[in-house]
Scaffold this active site. Structure first.
Site, PDB file in Angstrom:
ATOM      1  NE  ARG A 290    -102.600 -46.696  93.902  1.00  0.00           N
ATOM      2  CZ  ARG A 290    -102.390 -46.400  94.371  1.00  0.00           C
ATOM      3  NH1 ARG A 290    -101.093 -46.880  95.162  1.00  0.00           N
ATOM      4  NH2 ARG A 290    -102.624 -45.967  95.396  1.00  0.00           N
ATOM      5  CB  VAL A 293     -96.999 -43.920  97.431  1.00  0.00           C
ATOM      6  CG1 VAL A 293     -95.501 -42.255  97.590  1.00  0.00           C
ATOM      7  CG2 VAL A 293     -97.569 -43.114  96.084  1.00  0.00           C
TER       8      VAL A 293
END
Length: 439
Positions: A290, A293
């Site tokens: 993914r 952050v």
């Protein structure tokens, strides 16, 4: 791709909306009842409430999110990070509806989500792994492995993540005690109680490499980030380039990350994470399937928009640059601003009565909140990401020191006093820190 539903909240939803708007892609924001006042909801073209405040009844509710996608006519779903972003079942559900999942395919998500299988796969790929058990072990097996590789060891959950299901064990007594509690915690959080053991790399550095792949077999890296400043295995500060590694090691670790991605035919954004010892020997930890952050650190270093790259790849386009075209300059750091007590690290929910930062060149604020809004106890306590860039590390530290001395945050406790201290003195200031800097 004409309309993207963002299956997330706060600053990452805001971040995706900004890129989509620039590309003339419509956006659908989803939100829980607790988040109805957050800024990102007003910025999206459409917004849909998907449930009650607890994450399991909203942001983890696959049925509600998919229903919102169908009702609004979205043709793609961006998971952001956390929540359903690394849930292979969700990826398959999105695919089954004929929608585009903006991320890697379900098989790779499932493979890398199983830490035991991921270790074995990387071993096959020729990527160095930490010495440890070859598969899942029971408590007797864990004891046997620990006796062979020597203490201290890390006991880990195969399905773990975010530091959950990890325990440092310095002797057999600690290992036996930790095994049952770790299993129970892993079963509760992940529905999977499998455990494995690795040699603990103490005084190590946590180095990760940003990778990207497309549907044409092209894989590139966008250099490394040093994520060694952590508390309870959760990242707090990330920076690039790492102040620790040599150019020789930089090439070796980025080459290893590309090798890992090619071996599993990786597509879209991902991160290959390594632990590095004091001699710059590095070992595979995990692959995050993914966007991370801390991706703004890489964006500031390279001048690239990683969300735009995600959208392009998901839309079937080739990566816009080859490896030789990707360069970085200067230095960047990201500080994760948490609603928490800076001394105890306990969450500090409440109303933000003031939330302002000085205007400093090279400072980017990705915030999920604004003054007057309340930070609830339902989700991760990160309220903003503060990204500081400069021509070198000293320049970044100087800007950061000014920023944390002049920012105006009131109403709740946050960890910015910790940052104000770190950027002006000690091992972090000197670039000599390890994962043990914060306890």
């Amino acid at each position: 791709m004409r309309k993207v539903l963002i299956a997330n909240r706060g600053e990452i939803a805001d971040r995706i909306i900004r890129t989509c708007r620039r590309l003339n892609i419509e956006t659908v924001a989803v939100y829980s009842e607790a988040d109805k006042e957050l800024p990102y909801i007003k910025k999206a073209d459409q917004a849909v409430c998907i449930g009650k405040p607890p994450a399991q009844k909203s942001y983890m509710n696959q049925e509600a999110i998919l229903k919102a996608a169908k009702q609004t006519g979205a043709d793609a779903i961006h998971p952001g990070y956390g929540f359903l972003s690394e849930n292979a079942g969700f990826v398959r559900a999105v695919d089954s509806l004929g929608l585009t999942f903006i991320g890697p395919d379900a098989e790779v998500v499932a493979l890398m989500g199983d830490k035991i299988r991921a270790r074995e796969t990387m071993k096959q790929a020729g990527v160095p792994i930490v010495p440890g058990s070859g598969g899942a072990v029971d408590v007797e097996g864990a004891k046997a492995v620990a006796e062979t590789i020597g203490y201290p060891v890390m006991l880990k959950a195969s399905a773990g993540g975010g530091g959950i299901g990890m325990q440092l064990c310095r002797n057999e007594e600690q290992l036996i005690k930790a095994f049952a509690s770790n299993q129970a915690r892993a079963r509760t959080y992940f529905g999977d109680s499998k455990m494995f053991v690795e040699k603990a790399v103490e005084n190590g550095r946590h180095i990760e490499v940003q990778i990207f792949g497309d549907f044409f077999g092209h894989i590139v890296h966008l250099y490394e980030r040093d994520c060694s400043v952590q508390r309870r295995h959760q990242k707090v500060i990330e920076e690039s380039p790492s102040p620790f590694i040599s150019e020789k090691t930089r090439k070796a670790i980025t080459d290893a990350a590309v090798k890992a991605a090619k071996f599993v035919n990786y597509k879209n954004a991902g991160t290959v994470e390594f632990i590095m010892d004091e001699e710059e020997n590095f070992y595979f930890l995990e692959m995050n399937t993914r966007l991370q952050v801390e991706h703004p650190v890489t964006e500031m270093q390279t001048g690239l928009d990683l969300v735009e790259w995600q959208l392009m790849v998901a839309d079937g386009q080739k990566l816009p640059l080859q490896q030789s075209d990707i360069t970085y300059k200067g230095h960047s750091m990201e500080f994760r601003l948490y609603a928490e007590d800076p001394e105890t690290f306990l969450p500090s929910p409440g109303r933000l009565t003031a939330f302002a930062f000085p205007d400093i060149e090279g400072v980017r604020i990705d915030a999920g909140y604004e003054a007057g809004l309340s930070v609830t106890p339902y989700y991760d306590p990160m309220i903003a990401k503060i990204i500081v860039s400069g021509y070198d590390r000293e320049d970044v530290l100087r800007k950061a020191a000014r920023l944390f001395n002049e920012c105006d945050i009131k109403g709740i406790k946050t960890n910015y006093p910790l940052f104000a201290k770190l950027v002006q003195s000690g091992d972090f200031y000197k670039g000599q820190y390890t994962t043990r800097l914060l306890k």
